[in-house]
Scaffold this active site. Structure first.
Site, PDB file in Angstrom:
ATOM      1  N   LYS A   1       6.686  -5.956  -0.473  1.00 58.19           N
ATOM      2  CA  LYS A   1       6.143  -4.591  -0.401  1.00 58.19           C
ATOM      3  C   LYS A   1       5.657  -4.324   1.018  1.00 58.19           C
ATOM      4  O   LYS A   1       4.985  -5.190   1.610  1.00 58.19           O
ATOM      5  CB  LYS A   1       4.999  -4.437  -1.413  1.00 58.19           C
ATOM      6  CG  LYS A   1       4.438  -3.015  -1.512  1.00 58.19           C
ATOM      7  CD  LYS A   1       3.383  -2.899  -2.617  1.00 58.19           C
ATOM      8  CE  LYS A   1       2.884  -1.461  -2.778  1.00 58.19           C
ATOM      9  NZ  LYS A   1       1.867  -1.307  -3.833  1.00 58.19           N
TER      10      LYS A   1
ATOM     11  N   SER B   1       2.431   2.545  -7.149  1.00 59.28           N
ATOM     12  CA  SER B   1       2.974   2.704  -5.824  1.00 59.28           C
ATOM     13  C   SER B   1       4.052   1.681  -5.455  1.00 59.28           C
ATOM     14  O   SER B   1       4.803   1.911  -4.506  1.00 59.28           O
ATOM     15  CB  SER B   1       1.849   2.601  -4.798  1.00 59.28           C
ATOM     16  OG  SER B   1       1.296   1.308  -4.787  1.00 59.28           O
TER      17      SER B   1
ATOM     18  N   SER C   1      -0.551  -0.051  -9.825  1.00 59.74           N
ATOM     19  CA  SER C   1       0.646   0.043  -8.981  1.00 59.74           C
ATOM     20  C   SER C   1       1.693  -1.035  -9.173  1.00 59.74           C
ATOM     21  O   SER C   1       2.784  -0.917  -8.629  1.00 59.74           O
ATOM     22  CB  SER C   1       0.243   0.037  -7.514  1.00 59.74           C
ATOM     23  OG  SER C   1      -0.025   1.337  -7.110  1.00 59.74           O
TER      24      SER C   1
HETATM   25  N1  GLN Z   1      -1.674   5.381  -9.012  1.00 58.98           N
HETATM   26  C1  GLN Z   1      -2.957   4.917  -8.613  1.00 58.98           C
HETATM   27  C2  GLN Z   1      -3.409   5.655  -7.380  1.00 58.98           C
HETATM   28  O1  GLN Z   1      -2.721   6.521  -6.968  1.00 58.98           O
HETATM   29  C3  GLN Z   1      -2.936   3.435  -8.397  1.00 58.98           C
HETATM   30  C4  GLN Z   1      -2.306   3.068  -7.133  1.00 58.98           C
HETATM   31  C5  GLN Z   1      -2.364   1.586  -6.886  1.00 58.98           C
HETATM   32  O2  GLN Z   1      -2.613   0.796  -7.787  1.00 58.98           O
HETATM   33  N2  GLN Z   1      -2.203   1.238  -5.635  1.00 58.98           N
HETATM   34  O3  GLN Z   1      -4.414   5.372  -6.820  1.00 58.98           O
END
Ligand code: GLN
Length: 440
Positions: free
Chosen positions: A37, A116, A140
């Site tokens: 990532k 994400s 995410s």
């Molecule tokens: N979707 C969540 C956010 O937008 C979690 C994102 C994540 O876990 N990095 O914050």
């Protein structure tokens, strides 16, 4: 899926693996091609966090997690796409463009891979790599795993070092895995965990051999079903699958118990105060001076900050910074930030209490399946609702996995989530494997 492809690295690492294999000195992940990532700093390889502000950032050090994976023999294919600074649930906030889910919707339409860690999840689901790293702050890893029909594991907060991971919300960020099956996840995670003196929040607990989770037994164990996870709008097909899988667990001698996590309904607002608050502090470092994007037109230092940040950050990141600075500002700090910290503690207490009566918790990962690219884009709140079932375990720092459990009538996959008490990852794997095998 990829922001940066690293073919030369891949070839070098692979030929090194070839040599080790010839010598009979194979490391545990020898020659395994993975995607990293693009939130993990990789020495001399561009690391962007999918933001314009880090578009040309080349770190001079390696994150601990990636270092450990390379030392275990894995091979880097490239840096995978994500939502900008890991803020999002659909991979549509990336400066480098959105990722497509390899699974198509009706009439061959393009669906989001989730976010994400969407690039990582899509790459694994499409067979572009064997496994990928992800990071999970509020879901995410688990949510994209659910949307792409693969396994996503977030270990206990502190299991993996955060050193060299671009920070979003430091009290929540945790590295983890995206893989095709549970065994791969256990094997890979084992290599990523462990105490690191460069991260004071990394745990000194011994890392068990997760890959030996098979030795555990589920017979006589108790699995809790929290009624609060039966949220409004939960897809009936997901609900049905959740019930069916509970029944299957009973057949192998697991006791299914009803539990209550009464503060669940506050998880989302709590998360969307704490995460932006920490983000606004973490992202203060992108000032156009020390590293990253710098505006050349600015005449004063204030202008330099203002223009570099205005041009460098995307809309969602700016929204989070504004929410974060607001909830931390004098006068609102107690009412929002401190209050949210107190509620976070209550959410953790709910889990601690629940684990007095059960060993694991079984829930859906997401209220629904993947959606069209562009959908929910104009309504941030609608987007945040994706995280309603993953955020509580994040706030409590608990390990949680998403394992593919079914498909809806349009053949779109969804996962179920298993949560355990802190540092109980092996049992999570054991239960996840049981669900995985139900599909065979
Ligand atoms: N979707 C969540 C956010 O937008 C979690 C994102 C994540 O876990 N990095 O914050």
């Amino acid at each position: 899926c990829f922001i940066t492809e690293t073919p030369q690295h891949a070839l070098n690492m692979a030929s090194n693996s070839d040599k080790n294999i010839k010598k009979g000195e194979m490391r545990d992940l020898e020659g395994i091609p993975i995607a990293m990532k693009d939130l993990f700093c990789t020495k001399n390889v561009k690391t962007t966090a999918a933001s314009k502000i880090l578009e040309n950032f080349v770190p001079f050090y390696e994150s601990t997690v990636s270092q450990q994976l390379w030392e275990s023999g894995s091979v880097m294919l490239g840096k995978s796409n994500l939502d900008e600074f890991a803020m999002g649930s659909a991979n549509t906030t990336s400066f480098f463009g959105n990722v497509k889910n390899p699974i198509k919707g009706k009439n061959n339409s393009d669906l989001v891979p989730g976010g994400s860690s969407g690039g990582s999840a899509a790459a694994v689901a499409a067979g572009l790599c064997l496994a990928a790293t992800g990071s999970d702050t509020g879901g995410s890893i688990r949510q994209p795993a659910s949307f792409c029909g693969i396994v996503g594991m977030k270990p206990t907060y502190g299991r993996c070092s955060r050193f060299g991971m671009v920070a979003f919300a430091s009290s929540l960020d945790q590295a983890g895995t995206l893989t095709r099956d549970v065994d791969d996840s256990a094997i890979m995670l084992e290599k990523m965990c462990g105490y690191d003196k460069k991260d004071s929040t990394s745990s000194k607990r011994e890392v068990p051999k997760f890959s030996e989770y098979h030795k555990l037994s589920l017979n006589g164990k108790k699995i809790g079903i929290p009624k609060e996870y039966l949220v409004d709008g939960l897809n009936p097909e997901i609900k049905k699958c959740w019930e069916n899988v509970s029944e299957e667990f009973k057949k192998i001698g697991v006791e299914i118990v009803d539990i209550s996590l009464p503060h669940t309904k506050y998880s989302l607002p709590t998360y969307y105060i704490i995460a932006p608050a920490e983000a606004s502090a973490n992202l203060a470092r992108y000032d156009g001076v020390r590293f990253g994007y710098r505006d050349e037109k600015a005449k004063t230092i204030d202008e330099l900050y203002e223009i570099s940040r205005s041009e460098g950050f995307g809309a969602e990141v700016k929204r989070r910074i504004m929410i974060g600075t607001y909830v931390l500002s004098a006068g609102y700090y107690d009412a929002y930030y401190i209050k949210a910290l107190k509620v976070r503690r209550l959410i953790l207490n709910d889990f601690i209490k629940a684990f007095e009566t059960c060993d694991l918790i079984l829930t859906p990962t997401t209220p629904n399946v993947s959606f069209l690219i562009g959908e929910k884009q104009d309504d941030p709140l609608e987007m945040y609702l994706n995280d309603v079932l993953t955020v509580p375990a994040s706030l409590a720092g608990l390990p949680a996995i998403s394992v593919p459990a079914g498909n809806n009538r349009d053949e779109l996959p969804f996962g179920l989530q298993i949560i355990s008490s802190h540092f109980n990852e092996s049992l999570v794997f054991k239960a996840a494997k049981f669900i995985e095998d139900l599909k065979k």
